[in-house]
Design a protein around this motif. Structure first.
Motif, mmCIF file in Angstrom:
data_model
loop_
_atom_site.group_PDB
_atom_site.id
_atom_site.type_symbol
_atom_site.label_atom_id
_atom_site.label_comp_id
_atom_site.label_asym_id
_atom_site.label_seq_id
_atom_site.Cartn_x
_atom_site.Cartn_y
_atom_site.Cartn_z
ATOM 1 N N TYR A 72 43.835 37.484 41.642
ATOM 2 C CA TYR A 72 45.252 37.340 41.320
ATOM 3 C C TYR A 72 45.390 37.027 39.835
ATOM 4 O O TYR A 72 44.427 36.666 39.157
ATOM 5 C CB TYR A 72 45.914 36.247 42.164
ATOM 6 C CG TYR A 72 45.323 34.871 41.954
ATOM 7 C CD1 TYR A 72 45.851 34.001 41.008
ATOM 8 C CD2 TYR A 72 44.241 34.444 42.706
ATOM 9 C CE1 TYR A 72 45.311 32.743 40.810
ATOM 10 C CE2 TYR A 72 43.695 33.190 42.519
ATOM 11 C CZ TYR A 72 44.240 32.342 41.577
ATOM 12 O OH TYR A 72 43.696 31.111 41.374
ATOM 13 N N THR A 73 46.607 37.157 39.331
ATOM 14 C CA THR A 73 46.887 36.897 37.925
ATOM 15 C C THR A 73 47.315 35.442 37.762
ATOM 16 O O THR A 73 48.320 35.025 38.338
ATOM 17 C CB THR A 73 48.008 37.816 37.417
ATOM 18 O OG1 THR A 73 47.644 39.165 37.676
ATOM 19 C CG2 THR A 73 48.237 37.626 35.932
ATOM 20 N N ASP A 88 52.161 40.268 39.040
ATOM 21 C CA ASP A 88 50.728 40.335 39.322
ATOM 22 C C ASP A 88 50.252 41.707 38.853
ATOM 23 O O ASP A 88 50.622 42.732 39.425
ATOM 24 C CB ASP A 88 50.461 40.146 40.807
ATOM 25 C CG ASP A 88 48.983 40.065 41.121
ATOM 26 O OD1 ASP A 88 48.190 39.772 40.201
ATOM 27 O OD2 ASP A 88 48.601 40.310 42.284
ATOM 28 N N THR A 90 47.158 42.958 38.671
ATOM 29 C CA THR A 90 45.843 43.431 39.115
ATOM 30 C C THR A 90 45.907 44.766 39.845
ATOM 31 O O THR A 90 44.904 45.465 39.919
ATOM 32 C CB THR A 90 45.175 42.391 40.033
ATOM 33 O OG1 THR A 90 46.031 42.131 41.149
ATOM 34 C CG2 THR A 90 44.900 41.113 39.277
#
Length: 198
Positions: A72-73, A88, A90
């Motif tokens: 996750y970010t 997010d 990703t």
């Protein structure tokens, strides 16, 4: 290839940190199928297609699907707006990041938190219990041979250094050549005469 001319440049796409530790620099190059260039912390380059960030990290770090599932970010900063990105990132592709924010400085989590932990069913011993046993070999006079080197802890053994032998002599021993004084033996077994001195 705009207007039939080859474009020789790299566009910086950002940096990737994992839990605040810098891991990767990312660039985009043109005129190639493998347009994403990822430089890891060891200075090695990885060439990828336009994958998602999740897929790129998974391929570079050789993570399984279970290990990459929780990525996750933590935070990301846009180079275009010089502000935080609230998404997010990703699951985005690298070209989408370039179009929206030029580049990102991103900090990711959910991976590598237990990267160096080794799972085992056996109980873990303390460092004091890790000393090696010294085997004593019997000698002909009835005594025991005591080694002259010391054992270290954690199963690391410090041995006397080996005698130095030149590479040519090693290959001559392997290939069966006993007289190598006037020749240099190559890895493929060929012998080349040494230049005469004097």
């Amino acid at each position: 290839m705009p207007n039939g001319h080859v474009t020789r440049k790299l566009d910086f796409l950002g940096t990737i940190s994992v839990y605040g530790q810098h891991y990767f620099n990312v660039w985009r190059r043109y005129n190639n199928v493998y347009e994403i260039v990822i430089e890891d912390f060891a200075g090695d380059f990885h060439f990828h297609k336009d994958y998602t960030i999740r897929e790129s990290i998974q391929k570079v770090l050789c993570l399984s699907n279970e290990q990459i599932r929780g990525v996750y970010t933590i935070d990301a900063v846009s180079f275009k707006h010089r502000a935080d990105v609230s998404e997010d990132v990703t699951s985005m592709r690298w070209t989408e990041i370039e179009h929206r924010w030029y580049a990102l400085n991103m900090n990711l989590g959910g991976i590598l938190h237990d990267f160096h932990r080794v799972l085992s069913n056996a109980p873990v011993a303390n460092d004091d219990d890790m000393k090696e046993e010294v085997e004593r070999a019997p000698q002909a006079d009835g005594g025991f041979f005591e080694p002259t080197w010391q054992h270290a802890t954690n199963n690391v053994v410090i041995e006397p250094s080996a005698t130095s032998i030149s590479l040519t002599e090693r290959f001559s021993e392997l290939s069966g050549f006993s007289d190598v004084s006037g020749y240099t033996v190559l890895r493929n077994g060929n012998k080349i005469a040494k230049p005469q001195r004097g």
